[in-house]
Design a protein around this motif. Structure first.
Motif, PDB file in Angstrom:
ATOM      1  N   LEU A  31       0.919  -1.408   0.390  1.00 23.28           N
ATOM      2  CA  LEU A  31       0.155   0.322   0.189  1.00 23.28           C
ATOM      3  C   LEU A  31       0.955   1.295  -0.323  1.00 23.28           C
ATOM      4  CD1 LEU A  31      -2.960   0.956  -0.037  1.00 23.28           C
ATOM      5  CD2 LEU A  31      -2.524   1.112   2.191  1.00 23.28           C
ATOM      6  N   SER A  32       2.375   1.162   0.903  1.00 15.23           N
ATOM      7  CA  SER A  32       2.728   2.254   0.861  1.00 15.23           C
ATOM      8  C   SER A  32       3.615   2.810  -0.416  1.00 15.23           C
ATOM      9  CB  SER A  32       3.839   2.896   2.444  1.00 15.23           C
ATOM     10  OG  SER A  32       4.766   0.886   1.664  1.00 15.23           O
ATOM     11  N   SER A  33       3.826   1.714  -1.550  1.00 13.07           N
ATOM     12  CA  SER A  33       4.157   1.837  -2.735  1.00 13.07           C
ATOM     13  C   SER A  33       3.139   3.113  -3.331  1.00 13.07           C
ATOM     14  CB  SER A  33       4.653   0.458  -3.561  1.00 13.07           C
ATOM     15  OG  SER A  33       5.412   1.266  -4.988  1.00 13.07           O
ATOM     16  N   THR A  34       2.432   2.094  -3.467  1.00 14.84           N
ATOM     17  CA  THR A  34       1.169   2.897  -4.124  1.00 14.84           C
ATOM     18  C   THR A  34       0.275   3.376  -4.102  1.00 14.84           C
ATOM     19  OG1 THR A  34      -0.096   0.385  -4.271  1.00 14.84           O
ATOM     20  CG2 THR A  34      -1.618   2.245  -4.703  1.00 14.84           C
ATOM     21  N   ILE A  35       0.697   4.245  -2.329  1.00 10.56           N
ATOM     22  CA  ILE A  35       0.307   5.447  -1.716  1.00 10.56           C
ATOM     23  C   ILE A  35       1.569   6.405  -2.451  1.00 10.56           C
ATOM     24  CG2 ILE A  35       0.347   7.048   0.258  1.00 10.56           C
ATOM     25  CD1 ILE A  35      -2.310   5.316  -0.204  1.00 10.56           C
ATOM     26  N   GLU A  36       2.193   6.324  -2.304  1.00 11.44           N
ATOM     27  CA  GLU A  36       3.467   7.427  -3.356  1.00 11.44           C
ATOM     28  C   GLU A  36       3.387   7.623  -4.733  1.00 11.44           C
ATOM     29  OE1 GLU A  36       6.350   9.599  -3.304  1.00 11.44           O
ATOM     30  OE2 GLU A  36       5.158   8.675  -1.566  1.00 11.44           O
ATOM     31  N   LYS A  37       2.865   6.423  -5.151  1.00 11.87           N
ATOM     32  CA  LYS A  37       2.491   6.553  -6.758  1.00 11.87           C
ATOM     33  C   LYS A  37       1.509   7.924  -7.219  1.00 11.87           C
ATOM     34  CE  LYS A  37       3.798   2.016  -8.872  1.00 11.87           C
ATOM     35  NZ  LYS A  37       2.779   0.629  -8.969  1.00 11.87           N
ATOM     36  N   ASN A  44      -3.279  14.453  -2.792  1.00 12.87           N
ATOM     37  CA  ASN A  44      -2.556  14.999  -1.251  1.00 12.87           C
ATOM     38  C   ASN A  44      -3.114  14.306  -0.473  1.00 12.87           C
ATOM     39  OD1 ASN A  44      -2.286  16.069   1.347  1.00 12.87           O
ATOM     40  ND2 ASN A  44      -3.522  17.748   1.072  1.00 12.87           N
ATOM     41  N   ILE A  45      -2.720  12.831  -0.741  1.00 11.13           N
ATOM     42  CA  ILE A  45      -3.010  11.495   0.886  1.00 11.13           C
ATOM     43  C   ILE A  45      -1.997  12.147   2.160  1.00 11.13           C
ATOM     44  CG2 ILE A  45      -2.679   9.313   1.276  1.00 11.13           C
ATOM     45  CD1 ILE A  45      -3.687   9.541  -1.605  1.00 11.13           C
ATOM     46  N   VAL A  46      -2.972  12.624   3.085  1.00 10.23           N
ATOM     47  CA  VAL A  46      -2.284  12.379   4.572  1.00 10.23           C
ATOM     48  C   VAL A  46      -2.451  11.244   4.800  1.00 10.23           C
ATOM     49  CG1 VAL A  46      -2.431  15.454   4.694  1.00 10.23           C
ATOM     50  CG2 VAL A  46      -4.365  12.962   5.716  1.00 10.23           C
ATOM     51  N   THR A  47      -0.939  10.932   6.249  1.00 11.12           N
ATOM     52  CA  THR A  47      -0.573   9.840   6.728  1.00 11.12           C
ATOM     53  C   THR A  47      -0.967  10.102   8.342  1.00 11.12           C
ATOM     54  OG1 THR A  47       0.536   8.783   5.476  1.00 11.12           O
ATOM     55  CG2 THR A  47       1.139   7.743   7.565  1.00 11.12           C
ATOM     56  N   THR A  48      -1.850   9.436   8.907  1.00 11.76           N
ATOM     57  CA  THR A  48      -1.734   9.712   9.852  1.00 11.76           C
ATOM     58  C   THR A  48      -1.396   8.294  11.502  1.00 11.76           C
ATOM     59  OG1 THR A  48      -3.952  10.781  10.273  1.00 11.76           O
ATOM     60  CG2 THR A  48      -3.913  10.190  12.279  1.00 11.76           C
ATOM     61  N   MET A  49       0.106   8.150  11.911  1.00  4.37           N
ATOM     62  CA  MET A  49       0.329   7.578  12.441  1.00  4.37           C
ATOM     63  C   MET A  49      -0.959   6.697  13.889  1.00  4.37           C
ATOM     64  SD  MET A  49       2.711   6.332  10.925  1.00  4.37           S
ATOM     65  CE  MET A  49       2.737   5.287  11.775  1.00  4.37           C
ATOM     66  N   LYS A  50      -1.656   5.965  13.843  1.00  7.37           N
ATOM     67  CA  LYS A  50      -2.361   5.533  15.256  1.00  7.37           C
ATOM     68  C   LYS A  50      -1.101   3.839  15.635  1.00  7.37           C
ATOM     69  CE  LYS A  50      -5.841   7.165  12.736  1.00  7.37           C
ATOM     70  NZ  LYS A  50      -7.532   6.963  12.957  1.00  7.37           N
ATOM     71  N   THR A  51      -1.880   3.556  17.326  1.00 10.30           N
ATOM     72  CA  THR A  51      -1.455   2.492  17.365  1.00 10.30           C
ATOM     73  C   THR A  51      -2.028   0.852  17.801  1.00 10.30           C
ATOM     74  OG1 THR A  51       0.411   3.865  18.374  1.00 10.30           O
ATOM     75  CG2 THR A  51       0.239   1.751  19.904  1.00 10.30           C
ATOM     76  N   ASP A  52      -2.372  -0.171  17.578  1.00  6.83           N
ATOM     77  CA  ASP A  52      -2.918  -1.236  17.791  1.00  6.83           C
ATOM     78  C   ASP A  52      -3.658  -1.145  19.490  1.00  6.83           C
ATOM     79  OD1 ASP A  52      -0.845  -2.522  18.002  1.00  6.83           O
ATOM     80  OD2 ASP A  52      -1.522  -3.699  16.586  1.00  6.83           O
ATOM     81  N   ILE A  53      -3.582  -2.430  19.097  1.00  9.14           N
ATOM     82  CA  ILE A  53      -4.717  -2.974  20.860  1.00  9.14           C
ATOM     83  C   ILE A  53      -3.152  -3.096  21.131  1.00  9.14           C
ATOM     84  CG2 ILE A  53      -6.890  -3.267  20.734  1.00  9.14           C
ATOM     85  CD1 ILE A  53      -6.668  -6.192  20.525  1.00  9.14           C
ATOM     86  N   ASN A  54      -2.283  -3.553  20.324  1.00 11.50           N
ATOM     87  CA  ASN A  54      -0.733  -4.087  20.968  1.00 11.50           C
ATOM     88  C   ASN A  54       0.338  -3.347  21.219  1.00 11.50           C
ATOM     89  OD1 ASN A  54      -1.651  -7.149  21.480  1.00 11.50           O
ATOM     90  ND2 ASN A  54      -2.077  -7.076  19.420  1.00 11.50           N
ATOM     91  N   GLY A  55       0.036  -1.950  20.936  1.00  7.93           N
ATOM     92  CA  GLY A  55       0.465  -0.933  20.875  1.00  7.93           C
ATOM     93  C   GLY A  55       1.773  -0.983  20.135  1.00  7.93           C
ATOM     94  N   TYR A  56       1.753  -1.609  18.660  1.00  8.95           N
ATOM     95  CA  TYR A  56       1.982  -1.641  17.297  1.00  8.95           C
ATOM     96  C   TYR A  56       1.716  -0.425  16.427  1.00  8.95           C
ATOM     97  CZ  TYR A  56       4.066  -6.117  18.482  1.00  8.95           C
ATOM     98  OH  TYR A  56       4.774  -7.164  19.187  1.00  8.95           O
ATOM     99  N   PRO A  57       2.803   0.092  15.651  1.00 10.82           N
ATOM    100  CA  PRO A  57       2.233   1.539  15.133  1.00 10.82           C
ATOM    101  C   PRO A  57       2.062   1.477  13.756  1.00 10.82           C
ATOM    102  CG  PRO A  57       4.547   1.123  15.050  1.00 10.82           C
ATOM    103  CD  PRO A  57       3.935   0.436  16.356  1.00 10.82           C
ATOM    104  N   TYR A  58       0.842   1.736  12.553  1.00 10.82           N
ATOM    105  CA  TYR A  58       0.628   1.456  11.431  1.00 10.82           C
ATOM    106  C   TYR A  58       0.285   2.840  11.822  1.00 10.82           C
ATOM    107  CZ  TYR A  58      -4.254   1.544  13.598  1.00 10.82           C
ATOM    108  OH  TYR A  58      -5.551   1.944  13.807  1.00 10.82           O
ATOM    109  N   GLY A  59      -0.365   3.135   9.725  1.00  9.14           N
ATOM    110  CA  GLY A  59      -0.564   4.371   9.082  1.00  9.14           C
ATOM    111  C   GLY A  59      -1.845   4.016   8.578  1.00  9.14           C
ATOM    112  N   GLU A  60      -2.736   4.947   8.452  1.00  9.20           N
ATOM    113  CA  GLU A  60      -3.765   5.598   7.985  1.00  9.20           C
ATOM    114  C   GLU A  60      -3.815   6.884   7.251  1.00  9.20           C
ATOM    115  OE1 GLU A  60      -7.777   4.818  10.164  1.00  9.20           O
ATOM    116  OE2 GLU A  60      -7.362   6.997  10.405  1.00  9.20           O
ATOM    117  N   TYR A  61      -4.146   5.811   5.699  1.00 10.42           N
ATOM    118  CA  TYR A  61      -3.963   7.031   5.016  1.00 10.42           C
ATOM    119  C   TYR A  61      -5.269   7.873   4.419  1.00 10.42           C
ATOM    120  CZ  TYR A  61      -0.156   4.943   4.438  1.00 10.42           C
ATOM    121  OH  TYR A  61       1.896   3.999   4.208  1.00 10.42           O
ATOM    122  N   LYS A  62      -5.108   8.809   4.036  1.00 14.48           N
ATOM    123  CA  LYS A  62      -6.984   9.761   3.811  1.00 14.48           C
ATOM    124  C   LYS A  62      -6.326  10.438   2.350  1.00 14.48           C
ATOM    125  CE  LYS A  62     -10.418  12.047   6.205  1.00 14.48           C
ATOM    126  NZ  LYS A  62     -11.535  11.355   5.097  1.00 14.48           N
TER     127      LYS A  62
END
Length: 75
Positions: A31-37, A44-62
């Motif tokens: 997905l990150s490659s597709t977002i870069e394209k 204009n796509i922004v990334t919001t960093m979030k944390t899952d229930i186990n404390g691991y970070p992930y990005g949410e694209y909008k």
């Protein structure tokens, strides 16, 4: 429809997208490659960093859409 087109259609509908969702929806595992394209094509796509229930970070694209006066509006 290509994966890039599918991701853009998803984001254009006003929804957000994460890597996990992309896999479940059949958009692939890079997905990150597709977002870069899409960003290189001027979207204009922004990334919001979030944390899952186990404390691991992930990005949410909008996709951020602006009206003719330059103000943000819903995609």
């Amino acid at each position: 429809m290509t994966r890039t087109q599918q991701v853009l259609a998803h984001l254009t509908s006003g929804r957000t997208l994460t890597q996990g969702e992309a896999v479940l929806l059949g958009y692939g595992t890079r997905l990150s490659s597709t977002i870069e394209k899409l960003r290189k094509r001027g979207h204009n796509i922004v990334t919001t960093m979030k944390t899952d229930i186990n404390g691991y970070p992930y990005g949410e694209y909008k996709l951020v859409v602006r009206d003719r006066w330059g103000k943000r509006k819903a995609a």
